[in-house]
Design a protein around this motif. Structure first.
Motif, PDB file in Angstrom:
ATOM      1  N   ALA A 190      35.233  32.037  44.108  1.00 18.58           N
ATOM      2  CA  ALA A 190      33.841  31.587  43.963  1.00 18.58           C
ATOM      3  C   ALA A 190      33.181  31.397  45.334  1.00 18.58           C
ATOM      4  CB  ALA A 190      33.781  30.289  43.145  1.00 18.58           C
ATOM      5  N   VAL A 191      33.902  30.771  46.261  1.00 19.15           N
ATOM      6  CA  VAL A 191      33.375  30.585  47.620  1.00 19.15           C
ATOM      7  C   VAL A 191      33.157  31.952  48.281  1.00 19.15           C
ATOM      8  CG1 VAL A 191      33.904  29.707  49.947  1.00 19.15           C
ATOM      9  CG2 VAL A 191      34.356  28.284  47.930  1.00 19.15           C
ATOM     10  N   ASP A 205      38.301  34.401  50.923  1.00 17.20           N
ATOM     11  CA  ASP A 205      39.169  34.033  49.806  1.00 17.20           C
ATOM     12  C   ASP A 205      40.548  33.585  50.289  1.00 17.20           C
ATOM     13  OD1 ASP A 205      40.968  34.297  47.605  1.00 17.20           O
ATOM     14  OD2 ASP A 205      40.712  36.453  47.528  1.00 17.20           O
ATOM     15  N   ASN A 206      41.164  34.368  51.152  1.00 14.03           N
ATOM     16  CA  ASN A 206      42.498  34.002  51.640  1.00 14.03           C
ATOM     17  C   ASN A 206      42.444  32.813  52.585  1.00 14.03           C
ATOM     18  OD1 ASN A 206      44.631  35.857  50.513  1.00 14.03           O
ATOM     19  ND2 ASN A 206      43.017  37.293  51.087  1.00 14.03           N
ATOM     20  N   GLY A 207      41.374  32.704  53.347  1.00 14.22           N
ATOM     21  CA  GLY A 207      41.205  31.528  54.208  1.00 14.22           C
ATOM     22  C   GLY A 207      41.134  30.249  53.395  1.00 14.22           C
ATOM     23  N   VAL A 208      40.379  30.285  52.298  1.00 13.32           N
ATOM     24  CA  VAL A 208      40.281  29.108  51.421  1.00 13.32           C
ATOM     25  C   VAL A 208      41.646  28.800  50.814  1.00 13.32           C
ATOM     26  CG1 VAL A 208      39.273  28.202  49.275  1.00 13.32           C
ATOM     27  CG2 VAL A 208      37.815  29.375  50.939  1.00 13.32           C
ATOM     28  N   MET A 209      42.337  29.823  50.346  1.00 14.07           N
ATOM     29  CA  MET A 209      43.663  29.601  49.744  1.00 14.07           C
ATOM     30  C   MET A 209      44.624  28.952  50.745  1.00 14.07           C
ATOM     31  SD  MET A 209      43.901  30.324  46.551  1.00 14.07           S
ATOM     32  CE  MET A 209      45.652  30.506  46.231  1.00 14.07           C
ATOM     33  N   LEU A 210      44.522  29.350  51.993  1.00 15.03           N
ATOM     34  CA  LEU A 210      45.428  28.803  53.002  1.00 15.03           C
ATOM     35  C   LEU A 210      45.091  27.362  53.375  1.00 15.03           C
ATOM     36  CD1 LEU A 210      45.848  31.942  55.277  1.00 15.03           C
ATOM     37  CD2 LEU A 210      47.610  30.894  53.833  1.00 15.03           C
ATOM     38  N   LEU A 225      42.683  29.481  43.468  1.00 11.66           N
ATOM     39  CA  LEU A 225      42.293  30.887  43.520  1.00 11.66           C
ATOM     40  C   LEU A 225      40.892  31.078  42.941  1.00 11.66           C
ATOM     41  CD1 LEU A 225      42.966  33.793  44.254  1.00 11.66           C
ATOM     42  CD2 LEU A 225      44.071  34.023  42.002  1.00 11.66           C
ATOM     43  N   ALA A 226      40.602  30.436  41.825  1.00 11.37           N
ATOM     44  CA  ALA A 226      39.262  30.527  41.231  1.00 11.37           C
ATOM     45  C   ALA A 226      38.214  29.963  42.198  1.00 11.37           C
ATOM     46  CB  ALA A 226      39.215  29.791  39.897  1.00 11.37           C
TER      47      ALA A 226
END
Length: 174
Positions: free
Chosen positions: A123-124, A94-99, A118-119
């Motif tokens: 989901a990922v 989740d945090n990796g995707v956000m970054l 964030l959504a």
């Protein structure tokens, strides 16, 4: 009806992951709101959000396990065994995707970009965490530890009903 020797179905894994996702989402959002309100930087806000994701993930599991009559210390051990790997995987993804979503962390709470990212990140994280939970449950680990306190009969009356976040109704083949 392709189940492992311990009965870990995809629906069990999805239910466990959805449970984890609920705690993670509560912690993430609360951490982002608090971090932004306090003017914390990205790193401090992420640390706060991750810490709160673990707290809320464990708390949701403990709520149900405590209802089954276990003492607090035992319930905490069950929650730690049930959720640590799942929450950790979810938080890393989740945090990796956000970054990596351009501008997501800088967008701020009032931005559609932030909330959309964030959504998407959650989901990922869900999709990538389900197989981890399936593997763990199939080996008697993870959320299988929670179900051990329900006698293995499908009686989840002592476990929280998980209204609004997937429930545990899919734990046995139909």
């Amino acid at each position: 009806m392709n189940e492992t020797r311990h009965g870990a179905s995809w629906s069990m894994a999805a239910s466990a992951t959805l449970h984890c996702l609920t705690g993670c989402a509560i912690g993430e959002v609360l951490g982002m709101v608090i971090g932004t309100a306090l003017g914390l930087g990205n790193v401090a806000t992420i640390i706060l959000a991750v810490a709160l994701a673990f707290v809320f993930g464990y708390a949701l599991t403990m709520r149900g396990v405590l209802k089954s009559g276990l003492p607090f210390g035992t319930a905490l051990k069950v929650a730690l065994a049930a959720d640590t790997v799942s929450i950790a995987v979810m938080e890393i993804v989740d945090n990796g995707v956000m970054l990596v979503v351009p501008g997501a962390m800088e967008a701020g709470l009032a931005s559609l970009l932030f909330w959309g990212a964030l959504a998407f990140a959650l989901a990922v994280a869900f999709v990538l965490t389900v197989p981890v939970n399936k593997w763990m449950i199939g080996r008697g680990l993870g959320h299988a530890k929670v179900h051990a306190h329900h006698g293995g009969h499908g009686d989840h009356s002592g476990h929280e009903s998980h209204e609004g976040h997937g429930g545990h109704e899919g734990h046995h083949a139909h």
